[in-house]
Design a protein around this motif. Structure first.
Motif, short mmCIF file in Angstrom:
data_model
loop_
_atom_site.label_atom_id
_atom_site.label_comp_id
_atom_site.label_asym_id
_atom_site.label_seq_id
_atom_site.Cartn_x
_atom_site.Cartn_y
_atom_site.Cartn_z
N GLY A 211 19.68 3.58 7.11
CA GLY A 211 18.71 4.67 7.17
C GLY A 211 18.37 5.20 5.79
O GLY A 211 17.20 5.39 5.46
N LEU A 212 19.38 5.41 4.99
CA LEU A 212 19.14 5.89 3.64
C LEU A 212 18.58 4.79 2.75
O LEU A 212 17.71 5.05 1.91
CB LEU A 212 20.43 6.44 3.05
N ALA A 213 19.05 3.58 2.94
CA ALA A 213 18.58 2.46 2.11
C ALA A 213 17.09 2.20 2.34
O ALA A 213 16.35 1.97 1.38
CB ALA A 213 19.40 1.21 2.40
N TRP A 214 16.67 2.25 3.58
CA TRP A 214 15.25 1.97 3.82
C TRP A 214 14.37 3.07 3.25
O TRP A 214 13.28 2.79 2.73
CB TRP A 214 14.98 1.69 5.31
N LEU A 215 14.83 4.32 3.31
CA LEU A 215 14.05 5.41 2.74
C LEU A 215 13.96 5.30 1.22
O LEU A 215 12.91 5.58 0.63
CB LEU A 215 14.63 6.76 3.15
N GLU A 216 15.05 4.87 0.58
CA GLU A 216 15.02 4.68 -0.87
C GLU A 216 14.06 3.55 -1.24
O GLU A 216 13.26 3.67 -2.18
CB GLU A 216 16.42 4.39 -1.40
N LYS A 217 14.11 2.47 -0.48
CA LYS A 217 13.19 1.34 -0.72
C LYS A 217 11.74 1.78 -0.45
O LYS A 217 10.82 1.39 -1.17
CB LYS A 217 13.57 0.15 0.16
N LEU A 218 11.55 2.60 0.58
CA LEU A 218 10.22 3.11 0.87
C LEU A 218 9.67 3.91 -0.29
O LEU A 218 8.53 3.72 -0.71
CB LEU A 218 10.25 3.97 2.14
#
Length: 131
Positions: free
Chosen positions: A3-10
């Protein structure tokens, strides 16, 4: 945590576009962090022209949120009772398509539905706003 990783990549992907993405990103991040919605529901609603209210006075609007949807000409973001920014519809669609691709990379089980919502979103606004 994905969840956090995808938001950072986003955030990285949005930043690389050169578009004014900050308010959209903050709204997505807050909505997910506060448990207001998940991204598949967020983009599904957007594909139907419905914005989102994260909390009292923190929201964005799309055409179906307007009294007169035909007057819709840009995506508006609000913090409190004040419009903080607006985003041209083609830029919004581009950012949401990026978000759908990033999300589907991290969550392939939801990827098909999210990408279909992104296609519906693009179709919804292509006649009026995209070339």
């Amino acid at each position: 945590m994905d969840g956090l990783a995808w938001l950072e990549k986003l955030k990285e992907s949005f930043a690389s576009t050169g578009l004014d993405y900050e308010d959209l990103y903050e709204l997505i991040e807050a909505a997910i962090a506060r448990g207001r919605t998940n991204f598949p529901a967020f983009i599904y609603d957007a594909s139907r022209g419905v914005g989102l209210s994260v909390s009292e006075g923190f929201f964005y609007s799309l055409d179906q949120d307007w009294d007169n949807p035909e007057d819709f000409s840009e995506v508006n973001f609000f913090l409190g009772e004040v419009e903080t920014s607006s985003l041209p519809v083609p830029d919004y669609v581009s950012l949401m398509k990026i978000a759908a691709h990033v999300y589907s990379t991290f969550f392939p089980n939801d990827g098909g539905a999210v990408l279909r919502s992104a296609e519906r979103l693009e179709k919804r606004y292509s006649n009026k706003f995209l070339v």
